[in-house]
Design an enzyme around this catalytic site. Sequence first.
Site, PDB file in Angstrom:
ATOM      1  N   HIS A 190     -40.372 -23.318   5.623  1.00 48.16           N
ATOM      2  CA  HIS A 190     -39.600 -22.912   6.629  1.00 48.16           C
ATOM      3  C   HIS A 190     -40.586 -23.820   7.945  1.00 48.16           C
ATOM      4  O   HIS A 190     -40.881 -23.239   9.011  1.00 48.16           O
ATOM      5  CB  HIS A 190     -40.117 -21.308   6.801  1.00 48.16           C
ATOM      6  CG  HIS A 190     -39.084 -20.643   5.810  1.00 48.16           C
ATOM      7  ND1 HIS A 190     -39.176 -20.682   4.808  1.00 48.16           N
ATOM      8  CD2 HIS A 190     -38.217 -19.832   6.254  1.00 48.16           C
ATOM      9  CE1 HIS A 190     -38.253 -19.728   4.329  1.00 48.16           C
ATOM     10  NE2 HIS A 190     -37.358 -19.288   5.255  1.00 48.16           N
ATOM     11  N   GLU A 214     -24.753 -21.260   4.073  1.00 48.44           N
ATOM     12  CA  GLU A 214     -24.851 -22.240   5.098  1.00 48.44           C
ATOM     13  C   GLU A 214     -23.747 -23.228   4.943  1.00 48.44           C
ATOM     14  O   GLU A 214     -23.257 -23.858   5.815  1.00 48.44           O
ATOM     15  CB  GLU A 214     -26.153 -23.021   4.800  1.00 48.44           C
ATOM     16  CG  GLU A 214     -27.298 -22.292   5.729  1.00 48.44           C
ATOM     17  CD  GLU A 214     -27.829 -21.076   4.933  1.00 48.44           C
ATOM     18  OE1 GLU A 214     -27.601 -20.655   3.680  1.00 48.44           O
ATOM     19  OE2 GLU A 214     -28.678 -20.511   5.570  1.00 48.44           O
TER      20      GLU A 214
END
Lengths: 325, 335
Positions: free
Chosen positions: A129, A60
Amino acid sequence: MAQLTFRESIARGIAQEMRRDESVVFLGEDVGAAGGVFKGTVGLLEEFGGIRVRDTPISEQAILGAAMGAAMTGLRPIAEIMFSDFFAVCWDIVANEIAKSRYMTNGQMSFPLVIRSGNGGGLRFGAQHSQSVENWAMMIPGLKVVVPSNAVDVIGLMAASIRDNDPVVFLEAKSLYSSKMDVPDGDIVDTLGSAKVLRQGSDATLVALGAMVPRALDAAEELATNGINCTVVDVRSLVPLDTATILREVSATGRLFTVEENPRLCGWGAEVTSIVADEVFYDLDGPIVRITTPHIPLPAADALEDLAIPSVERIVTTIHKSMNS
Amino acid sequence: MASTKVAPAQSDVAQKIAMYKSQFALRQFETRAYDLFLENYVKGTSHLSIGQEAIAAGVAAAMRPTDWTFATYRGHAHTLARGVPMTPVFAELMGRTNGLMAGKGGSMHLTSVEHGVMGSYAIIGAHLPIACGAAWSAQYRGTDQVAVAFFGDGSVNIGAFHEALNFAAVWKLPVIFFCENNLWMEYTRTSDVTAVVNPAADRASAYGLESIIIDGNDADEVYEVTSRAIARARAGDGPSMIEAKTYRHGGHSRADPGKYRPAEEIAEWMAKDPIPRYRLRLLESGVSESELLEIEAQVNAEVDDATEAAKAGGVPGEDLLMKDVWADGGAAWRN
């Protein structure tokens, strides 16, 4: 006119801009060949090729660093962070680098980039999540924060975000990905920093964002049958924030209820509340009430997650109680 | 351990003189910056490159004006070596309106886009993926620009380093990762906290790159090896990583006298000071003492003039405070 899902609108919005402007490029994990883990980018690789739609490693910091470096040298990258929870592993690039570098360099650099990310709960994915992180992004000077609530807005706000010369964090409510609506043909381009009044009432103003917007609308529908008529404002963009619309609509009804998916502390509604209290306090007929997810990590079990995130029922009950006390 | 043998320097005399001038200027600038701290003209912190000038000068000489530098918080030398004048850099250190960023960035964030200095980054390793992005942009647009990212030996143990190396290798990006290994990670000996002997070079093979180790106190060697890596990147053959052994003569930052370092180590490296060494090489190759003295006098005068010009700058006010958060030039987040 075609009926599109929220997820199909993402690809349509991106494709619309990639056709128009060659400097628009797109990168992320599983975004090309796989079409996105949420199938939000299906067809982009086929239409634009692997040099413009690029699959990345699970890195990321590299994804967002690359987007930043590309933006400062003339491209308009769109970067995907699959789940907004993953911002925690690359937040340096977002908060320290992308957000600050225009200011620190006294305007020498521009960062016309979009970071899109699946945000929020409702899919029973558990605490890592499912978070709503709009408040993380909102508190960093130098980031614009856009949160659409329906398929048409996805296209128009995506286009506006890509065309904007500042970095935009574009948060897509995962629980809305399968929602559908009629979408007009042709290009759609919206405006950042414009809230929308979706319903007009005389008794109370509900200010909602993202996945909470359809719930606020449903709640307003139900409250109307009990004689409480609500205005519903879809904030759509936290930065820039359309305070003019919010203040006007709160003044008109004299009551403000925010409906927020983020955990309680420092949620976006707290800022809205503070602005309303500062600027239209004497137009208020009762307390300002924030309806939020409690200040807890989100649990996985469906029964628990449903208790945590504001439901239509909780919105109705809270407003009803507050209006009748 | 693999290491690339380097051919003797081939750069011509004029260029060697220019590299000497550059190194000398960087040394004099940094020495003056230190003095300005002591005189309280420069506030905050600062990280000097004294002892490491051969790297900044040698790499800059190998770059084209259109190439990009990504520096660290120890970035004064890299900024100046790309041709940024001294006055705005001194002024930035002093927080004046005539500073490179009008005082809004400071010592650790020197940036001059017009000179290809695409920022100095104060979060360890953060700029390595950003340099990849610039390289990707060059690759996508089909220009032959190259990005050079400098970093210290302490950066090799942070995640962004590894993400960037892998990313650059996979995408075959025109980027040079340049490690200035000055042996010390802030106050800690790098070898005490690093799993390999050569912090960058020993990791190169993990990303399919050649292991390259050079003498960072020899501007000619820096120039030669960097030129080769840049040519490779321009040709589309992907990234390189270079580890240059060097030493900072002072501490990590303004607050650090660097007393944790053994006296013998300091003495050993002072004897390898890149500047007297390069000066001697020029004399031995036939450059006259008087020419070098003239260059040195010029540089000293430039440092004096730039110091005074920087001091004459204004104090920034509210107009700058609220400027350039956004591309429209302002700071408004609401209507």
